[in-house]
Design a protein around this motif. Structure first.
Motif, mmCIF file in Angstrom:
data_model
loop_
_atom_site.group_PDB
_atom_site.id
_atom_site.type_symbol
_atom_site.label_atom_id
_atom_site.label_comp_id
_atom_site.label_asym_id
_atom_site.label_seq_id
_atom_site.Cartn_x
_atom_site.Cartn_y
_atom_site.Cartn_z
ATOM 1 N N ARG A 53 8.028 3.164 14.019
ATOM 2 C CA ARG A 53 6.522 3.260 13.280
ATOM 3 C C ARG A 53 6.192 2.117 13.192
ATOM 4 O O ARG A 53 6.581 0.616 13.159
ATOM 5 N N TYR A 112 0.190 4.126 12.493
ATOM 6 C CA TYR A 112 0.203 5.034 11.062
ATOM 7 C C TYR A 112 -1.181 5.514 11.499
ATOM 8 O O TYR A 112 -1.988 4.773 12.544
ATOM 9 N N GLY A 159 7.481 -5.833 5.002
ATOM 10 C CA GLY A 159 8.416 -6.536 6.044
ATOM 11 C C GLY A 159 7.977 -7.145 6.899
ATOM 12 O O GLY A 159 8.341 -8.010 7.242
ATOM 13 N N PHE A 192 7.769 -1.396 15.455
ATOM 14 C CA PHE A 192 7.608 -1.297 16.405
ATOM 15 C C PHE A 192 7.638 -2.438 17.364
ATOM 16 O O PHE A 192 8.546 -2.764 18.486
ATOM 17 N N ARG A 205 9.024 -11.537 6.487
ATOM 18 C CA ARG A 205 9.876 -11.819 7.838
ATOM 19 C C ARG A 205 8.814 -13.298 7.965
ATOM 20 O O ARG A 205 9.346 -14.346 8.841
ATOM 21 N N ASN A 223 4.773 2.689 2.209
ATOM 22 C CA ASN A 223 6.040 2.614 3.505
ATOM 23 C C ASN A 223 5.804 0.632 3.263
ATOM 24 O O ASN A 223 6.486 0.233 1.773
ATOM 25 N N TYR A 224 6.596 0.297 4.172
ATOM 26 C CA TYR A 224 7.569 -0.350 4.040
ATOM 27 C C TYR A 224 6.658 -2.398 5.414
ATOM 28 O O TYR A 224 7.262 -3.024 5.096
ATOM 29 N N TYR A 264 7.129 9.055 11.136
ATOM 30 C CA TYR A 264 6.417 10.128 9.854
ATOM 31 C C TYR A 264 7.303 11.049 9.741
ATOM 32 O O TYR A 264 7.732 11.700 10.861
ATOM 33 N N PRO A 283 22.595 5.023 6.102
ATOM 34 C CA PRO A 283 21.827 4.124 4.924
ATOM 35 C C PRO A 283 20.309 3.662 5.526
ATOM 36 O O PRO A 283 20.193 3.042 6.855
ATOM 37 N N LEU A 328 19.007 0.542 6.542
ATOM 38 C CA LEU A 328 19.746 -1.192 6.475
ATOM 39 C C LEU A 328 18.865 -2.247 6.460
ATOM 40 O O LEU A 328 17.544 -2.219 6.425
ATOM 41 N N VAL A 332 0.597 -1.315 0.200
ATOM 42 C CA VAL A 332 0.138 -0.117 0.235
ATOM 43 C C VAL A 332 0.946 1.356 -0.104
ATOM 44 O O VAL A 332 1.145 2.378 -0.852
ATOM 45 N N GLU A 369 3.908 -0.748 12.039
ATOM 46 C CA GLU A 369 3.824 -2.810 12.869
ATOM 47 C C GLU A 369 4.870 -3.194 12.822
ATOM 48 O O GLU A 369 5.763 -3.065 14.114
ATOM 49 N N ASP A 370 5.894 -3.530 11.650
ATOM 50 C CA ASP A 370 6.849 -4.185 12.358
ATOM 51 C C ASP A 370 7.967 -3.892 13.140
ATOM 52 O O ASP A 370 8.831 -4.563 13.857
ATOM 53 N N TYR A 429 -4.352 -6.264 9.982
ATOM 54 C CA TYR A 429 -2.936 -5.914 11.400
ATOM 55 C C TYR A 429 -3.230 -5.667 12.320
ATOM 56 O O TYR A 429 -3.883 -6.185 12.962
ATOM 57 N N PHE A 463 12.763 6.056 13.453
ATOM 58 C CA PHE A 463 12.009 5.585 12.641
ATOM 59 C C PHE A 463 11.476 6.354 12.918
ATOM 60 O O PHE A 463 10.465 5.952 13.234
ATOM 61 N N TYR A 513 19.181 -3.003 11.097
ATOM 62 C CA TYR A 513 17.673 -2.727 11.911
ATOM 63 C C TYR A 513 17.570 -3.398 13.045
ATOM 64 O O TYR A 513 17.504 -2.560 14.163
HETATM 65 O O1 TRH Z 1 7.298 1.370 6.694
HETATM 66 P P1 TRH Z 1 6.146 1.666 8.191
HETATM 67 O O2 TRH Z 1 5.662 2.514 8.525
HETATM 68 O O3 TRH Z 1 5.120 0.046 7.424
HETATM 69 C C1 TRH Z 1 3.686 0.707 7.282
HETATM 70 C C2 TRH Z 1 3.062 -0.078 8.591
HETATM 71 O O4 TRH Z 1 3.021 -1.042 8.232
HETATM 72 C C3 TRH Z 1 1.839 0.179 8.693
HETATM 73 O O5 TRH Z 1 0.740 -0.093 9.137
HETATM 74 C C4 TRH Z 1 1.129 -0.233 7.321
HETATM 75 O O6 TRH Z 1 -0.379 0.609 7.321
HETATM 76 C C5 TRH Z 1 1.612 0.830 6.805
HETATM 77 O O7 TRH Z 1 2.914 0.205 6.710
HETATM 78 C C6 TRH Z 1 1.301 0.201 4.818
HETATM 79 O O8 TRH Z 1 6.975 0.700 9.595
HETATM 80 P P2 TRH Z 1 7.223 -0.584 9.398
HETATM 81 O O9 TRH Z 1 5.903 -1.023 9.884
HETATM 82 O O10 TRH Z 1 8.039 -0.950 11.025
HETATM 83 O O11 TRH Z 1 8.226 -1.241 8.076
HETATM 84 C C7 TRH Z 1 9.364 -1.308 7.985
HETATM 85 C C8 TRH Z 1 10.027 -1.782 7.842
HETATM 86 O O12 TRH Z 1 11.164 -1.792 7.482
HETATM 87 C C9 TRH Z 1 10.266 -2.737 9.383
HETATM 88 O O13 TRH Z 1 10.267 -4.245 8.500
HETATM 89 C C10 TRH Z 1 12.239 -2.917 9.402
HETATM 90 C C11 TRH Z 1 12.198 -2.320 8.136
HETATM 91 N N1 TRH Z 1 14.096 -1.167 8.332
HETATM 92 C C12 TRH Z 1 14.380 -1.447 7.637
HETATM 93 O O14 TRH Z 1 14.250 -2.927 7.332
HETATM 94 N N2 TRH Z 1 15.924 -1.107 7.834
HETATM 95 C C13 TRH Z 1 15.772 0.253 8.359
HETATM 96 O O15 TRH Z 1 16.456 0.783 8.242
HETATM 97 C C14 TRH Z 1 14.526 0.338 9.166
HETATM 98 C C15 TRH Z 1 14.561 1.690 9.811
HETATM 99 C C16 TRH Z 1 12.976 -0.382 8.458
#
Ligand code: TRH
Length: 377
Positions: free
Chosen positions: A271, A291, A19, A276, A23, A14-15, A193, A251, A253, A12, A273-274, A113, A191, A258
């Protein structure tokens, strides 16, 4: 025969979506010996988390997982024994038809979620009848008995504890990402928003008695960080100092690195979910940027988590924690609550460690999914 699993991930933003699913896919392979295909519609997001992957390849094996590009124009494939649609993403219609037509029945799960709200346990694992006669089960991760638990690799806590007991390991990791720690500095990772509360936190850190090294992996918060610091644009590797605050941009990671960053820091701002959840496994005090959702629905989720997390803390620590998390998530000033929180530092650290161990005593999400499948068979 090994059971086959298909995990569908639509990114959607972000990661978090990728993520969590990446995993989970790795864990199902590594710890449960399953054959897993991970279908991802955004190759760039995947490559960010798995830099050795090739975004041009429609199919590739990464860490034992068959990673497949999920094309807009779906090509028919034989459905797996277990199908996970992550976060209510819409499966291709022809795939659903093939699931219904499969001779051996298919377990269809929607992975939801994460939320600490009380209703989650009541909805976890409930089926819903779909057109075509299939049932879909709603699988909710969570923090309490009766939910699907949290993603946690089998030896994660032991690895984290060994790392934290080994000062050399911490130094070696920090060096490997280009960090040298000023003497006596508190180490914090950030980390988040975009957040208008950031400036007040940075002010408090800069004017503190103790130096702080703030490590910031590249991401959305850099614009606010730059607005506060001024000067040239912030590039990876940039190190800036203001008062007692040293800021370093890292960078983005790998997920493994991370984790080590979270384990290395005295305090982590995370931030989504993951990250956190990973910060909780780090056993260190944390600050969560949740989020944002329409109608402030996320604030209820924030409070639901705080309600269970703060149990057992002294009144003063609870008040500082709640006011810091509220201010951070509402863009207000965090200076006062941060300074209050510092007064309860040792208590909050012990609490974070105990919280991680208590959560780790519950079944993990991957194991819960596998058990659910075995019970369903
Ligand atoms: O990226 P996010 O803000 O993801 C969000 C939430 O999942 C939210 O609930 C969802 O609705 C939205 O996406 C679409 O934050 P989150 O969940 O922490 O995911 C980040 C991922 O990135 C996590 O797996 C950790 C990873 N990460 C790295 O691998 N390296 C890094 O340097 C950092 C900062 C994060």
């Amino acid at each position: 025969m090994r059971a086959t699993w298909d995990i569908f991930c639509s990114v959607v933003d972000n990661y978090g979506d990728i993520g969590v699913t990446w995993r989970l896919a790795r864990q199902l392979v590594a710890e449960h010996g399953l054959a897993v295909r991970l279908w991802v519609d955004d190759a760039q997001a995947f490559v960010r988390l798995c830099p050795q992957a090739d975004p041009q390849q429609p199919t590739q094996k990464q860490q034992g997982v068959e990673v497949r590009h999920w094309p807009v124009d779906w090509l028919p494939v034989e459905p797996a024994d277990v199908v996970i649609e992550a976060f209510a993403c819409q499966l291709p219609q022809s795939y659903i038809t093939a699931m219904a037509a499969r001779e051996q029945k298919v377990l269809w799960l929607n992975l939801e979620y994460l939320s600490a709200e009380a209703w989650v346990a009541g909805c976890h694992a409930l089926p819903s009848l779909q057109a075509g006669g299939l049932s879909k089960f709603f699988f909710f991760p969570g923090f309490t008995a009766g939910t699907g638990g949290l993603l946690r690799e089998r030896d994660l806590i032991a690895q984290r504890q060994a790392f934290q007991a080994d000062a050399q390991a911490r130094h070696a990791f920090l060096r490997s990402v280009g960090v040298s720690l000023p003497a006596g500095a508190r180490l914090i990772s950030l980390f988040a928003y975009e957040n208008t509360a950031l400036a007040s936190w940075l002010d408090a850190l800069a004017s503190s008695d103790q130096p702080t090294q703030l490590l910031v992996p590249e991401g959305r918060i850099l614009s606010d960080l730059h607005a506060w610091l001024g000067g040239p644009a912030l590039q990876v590797g940039a190190v800036r100092q203001r008062g007692q605050l040293y800021v370093q941009v890292l960078p983005f990671l790998s997920q493994e690195q991370y984790d080590q960053l979270l384990w290395s820091c005295d305090f982590n701002a995370v931030r989504g979910e993951d990250s956190f959840v990973r910060a909780q496994w780090a056993g260190r005090p944390l600050l969560w940027h949740i989020y944002q959702q329409a109608d402030d629905a996320h604030l209820e989720k924030l409070d639901a988590f705080l309600a269970i997390y703060q149990a057992g803390l002294s009144e003063g620590a609870q008040a500082a924690l709640v006011s810091l998390w509220h201010a951070w998530n509402q863009g207000g000033s965090v200076a006062q609550s941060w300074n209050q929180l510092l007064q309860h530092g040792p208590e909050l650290s012990a609490h974070a460690d105990a919280w991680a161990l208590q959560q780790a005593s519950q079944v993990d999400l991957a194991a819960a999914l596998v058990q659910f499948y075995l019970n369903w068979l």
